[in-house]
Enzyme design. Structure first.
Site, PDB file in Angstrom:
ATOM      1  N   ASP A 366       0.834  -1.205   0.000  1.00 34.50           N
ATOM      2  CA  ASP A 366       0.000   0.000   0.000  1.00 34.50           C
ATOM      3  C   ASP A 366       0.856   1.237   0.000  1.00 34.50           C
ATOM      4  O   ASP A 366       1.356   1.648   1.048  1.00 34.50           O
ATOM      5  CB  ASP A 366      -0.895  -0.039   1.251  1.00 34.50           C
ATOM      6  CG  ASP A 366      -1.805   1.174   1.345  1.00 34.50           C
ATOM      7  OD1 ASP A 366      -1.895   1.927   0.374  1.00 34.50           O
ATOM      8  OD2 ASP A 366      -2.422   1.363   2.408  1.00 34.50           O
ATOM      9  N   GLU A 403      -2.481  10.572  -0.361  1.00 38.27           N
ATOM     10  CA  GLU A 403      -3.738   9.817  -0.249  1.00 38.27           C
ATOM     11  C   GLU A 403      -3.944   9.383   1.183  1.00 38.27           C
ATOM     12  O   GLU A 403      -5.056   9.381   1.710  1.00 38.27           O
ATOM     13  CB  GLU A 403      -3.684   8.593  -1.169  1.00 38.27           C
ATOM     14  CG  GLU A 403      -4.994   7.790  -1.237  1.00 38.27           C
ATOM     15  CD  GLU A 403      -5.128   6.686  -0.193  1.00 38.27           C
ATOM     16  OE1 GLU A 403      -6.187   6.065  -0.144  1.00 38.27           O
ATOM     17  OE2 GLU A 403      -4.177   6.448   0.573  1.00 38.27           O
TER      18      GLU A 403
HETATM   19 ZN   LIG Z   1      -3.329   3.083  -0.053  1.00 39.49          ZN
END
Ligand SMILES: [Zn+2]
Length: 711
Positions: A366, A403
């Site tokens: 991620d 993000e």
């Molecule tokens: Zn992410």
């Protein structure tokens, strides 16, 4: 026709060798939205594209991107932006940085946490070095902290509030425990962490500690890192506690881009920020705290977690915590990387691919598995352009920043180019954590289900050699609840929030998808989401990175090159009907159905279904006849139809969210709550709100139908 196709595919994928001929013939058959005369050429370009992404190259990107921690706004983050830009440029693409100045926090120092009983015991707010994982000792790893936590120094009795959902606090109240003035300790899971912070604050808690229970992603799931992929004892989950369900993006510029000259809120005016200190901790630390708690034992089912003792809820004066968080808040620069491949015929129609690049630490899964896939897809597009490929429509690759703090880079860009996007955006294809294992999963608006499924039929699943589609279906079949029929197709989930499609779909009405290959992954937002983890557990031979790049790129090519865009509003109508049936069932249980005008909703859905079917027939016919003029009109109506779900006034109490079907629930935070305001009103048992919100949903559906009627 459909059954025959599926049968053929089954045969072709199970008995590959003797049926190469059939496979080849099949490979030349239809691609939805393409005139039969163009299919062979499209297939050739797609195959050439898919031949480019390569495991070695994907591995090298990931290694390079995950050398240093690269939290948004840092020099290391900037370096990854430059790497991505320069790589894409080296493939012959034109990539540019786009800068925004946004409100971000870093910890000035590790947070102080002390357990106060008859003595004071300092507790760790750091993660441990893991022998074997070379990056886990990197001195730049930040201590555990939450993005957008407040600074504070509080000392108070501790209460264990399970997941920190409103229902958990009700149970505490029933057990006679009030959290007012206290510090709550809650576990991750069942809601977005920003919801936990918000509910704790609303309940009057002065501080909130969030820990990873081993039941959720630790030893109860399997072997822990570095022996297995699950969370080790001294690991915590960083993450933002922004009130994402209120609005995402830069907290100081809601609805506007964070560029020079824009008027900014004062930090105290931002409604999506918590006022209390919030702190994540590891489960060895949680164990020390929870094992000391007195008071009632688990007041309701579900309060017990995976630590080896009975969970008490505390609240007594003899077990206190001191929590001190010291946050360095500033306006900080962040950098999106925007890469544009201009369309040859319809330059003003944009197919947008997005993945974020910033990470809480190294971010191998991620988000940089997705970044690696984006670079490989970019390399594929670069190679095609050199061979003479010209996409009909424009393709834009976006590497988002910040993000993790709250979809900041994507939201600011979407807000800056909102007018362009409303007019030009065909679709937004998101890829966040692209690879943590081999199991494909997807979420999308229903109009794109068919395209998504069809495209997965043409991508090979690296492990089984079947198509990604077949493997996805087979797994759905294996995992179906006992007694349930074979589902005709694997489920594609609803889009809630928690990644960068939110500004596109829920603020602007751009049809969106999100997808990835998932597996056993317990190191989310920790220092162990590292290259070593990926190399040993997630995707050791990097073939799923390649599959992700192939799938993402092929989807983009089909949207960019189609004669008649492969969107199907019949599925949309069907899905809304299912949501509504479910909601009405709930309304009946809650005695709220009487005042609802379910007839106008049902007839609005019927009309939409009818129009959708008609447009679909027309689209197929126009594609067959290569009727360009008609196709332009149909394509535009199809693109604009999704926009009509947008209600300018927004959702109740959160005007930034404007989509009438899809938004995150206020108390889920990430998970979608379809027919959002209507469902919320039912949950609140508020008949007036239920009635009002249903009217707005009916109006939105009628707008969609009218748009489809225009062609
Ligand atoms: Zn992410």
């Amino acid at each position: 026709m459909k059954t025959i196709l599926i049968l053929l595919l089954l045969v072709a994928t199970t008995l590959t060798t003797p049926l190469t001929f059939i496979q080849k013939t099949f490979a030349q058959t239809a691609i939805d939205g393409f005139n039969p005369n163009r299919v062979a050429a499209e297939r050739r370009w797609e195959e050439q594209f898919r031949a480019v992404p390569d495991p070695k190259s994907a591995r090298e990107h990931l290694r390079r991107l995950t050398i240093e921690p690269h939290i948004a706004g840092t020099k290391e983050d900037y370096d990854t932006a430059v790497y991505v830009r320069d790589q894409l440029r080296s493939y012959g693409l034109s990539a540019e940085l786009r800068e925004y100045e946004v409100w971000l926090n870093y910890p000035n120092s590790p947070s102080t946490l002390e357990l106060i009983t008859t003595k004071r015991q300092p507790l760790s707010t750091r993660e441990a070095v893991v022998p074997g994982d070379p990056t886990s000792s990197n001195p730049k790893i930040t201590p555990l902290f939450n993005g957008y936590s407040a600074s504070g120094d509080v000392t108070a009795p501790v209460v264990y509030a399970n997941y920190g959902l409103p229902g958990d606090y009700e149970e505490l109240k029933k057990a006679g425990v009030d959290v007012k003035g206290k510090i709550v300790i809650v576990r991750y899971g069942n809601s977005f962490r920003g919801v936990k912070a918000k509910v704790a604050e609303d309940q009057g808690a002065v501080g909130c500690i969030i820990y990873s229970d081993p039941e959720d992603d630790g030893y109860m799931q399997g072997d822990v890192y570095p022996k297995g992929p699950w969370r080790p004892v001294a690991s915590g989950q960083r993450g933002s506690v922004q009130f994402l369900f209120d609005y995402p993006g830069d907290p100081l510029t809601p609805g506007k881009p964070a560029i020079p000259g824009v008027q900014r809120l004062k930090p105290g005016e931002a409604t999506d920020l918590t006022r209390i200190p919030v702190q994540p901790i590891a489960y060895d630390v949680a164990k020390t705290i929870l094992s000391q708690l007195k008071g009632p034992v688990r007041p309701a089912r579900g309060f017990q977690g995976g630590l080896p003792f009975a969970y008490h809820i505390g609240g007594t004066n003899d077990v206190k915590l001191r929590l001190k968080t010291d946050m360095d808040y500033k306006l900080r620069k962040i950098w999106d990387v925007i890469t544009r491949i201009d369309g040859n015929e319809e330059k003003d129609r944009w197919v947008i691919l997005g993945n974020h690049r910033d990470a809480w630490v190294f971010g191998a899964v991620d988000p940089n598995s997705g970044t690696s896939a984006m670079l490989e897809a970019g390399r594929g597009f670069g190679a095609l352009l050199k061979q003479g490929w010209k996409p009909r429509r424009t393709i834009i690759l976006c590497s988002w920043d910040a993000e993790e703090y709250g979809l900041v880079g994507s939201t600011e860009w979407a807000e800056e180019f909102a007018d362009d996007l409303r007019e030009k955006a065909v679709a937004y294809l998101n890829l966040d954590a692209a690879v943590s294992g081999p199991h494909f999963g997807a979420s999308s608006v229903p109009s794109l289900w068919k395209l998504l499924r069809a495209t997965t039929r043409d991508i090979k699943d690296p492990k089984t050699g079947k198509s990604v589609y077949q493997q996805w279906q087979d797994r759905a079949h294996e995992n179906r609840p006992e007694g349930e029929q074979h589902p005709p197709e694997a489920r594609i989930a609803a889009l809630g929030s928690g990644s960068d499609y939110t500004p596109f779909l829920q603020h602007l009405g751009v049809p969106s998808t999100d997808m990835g290959f998932n597996g056993d992954y317990g190191v989310y937002h920790s220092a162990y989401d590292s290259f070593y983890w990926m190399d040993h557990f997630g995707d050791p031979d990097f073939k799923y990175h390649v599959a992700a790049a192939q799938l993402w790129g092929t989807l983009a090519m089909r949207l960019a090159d189609a004669d008649g865009l492969s969107f199907d509003y019949t599925d949309y109508a069907g899905q809304i009907r299912d949501y509504f049936t479910e909601a009405i069932r709930l309304a009946r249980i809650r005695n709220l159905a009487g005042s609802l005008d379910d007839k106008s909703m049902t007839s609005a859905i019927d009309d939409l279904a009818k129009e959708a079917e008609r447009v679909e027939k027309n689209r197929q016919e126009a594609v067959r006849n290569s009727d360009r003029e008609r196709l332009t009109k149909i394509n535009d109506a199809i693109i604009q139809a999704e926009r009509q779900f947008i209600d300018a006034g927004g959702l109740r109490g959160r005007a930034w969210y404007k989509h009438q079907i899809y938004a995150p629930g206020i108390y889920t935070g990430y998970a979608a709550q379809p027919l959002t305001d209507f469902r919320q009103a039912l949950d609140d048992r508020n008949a007036t709100n239920a009635k009002e919100s249903l009217v707005k949903i009916v109006e939105a559906i009628k707008r969609v139908t009218r748009t489809l009627k225009s062609v």
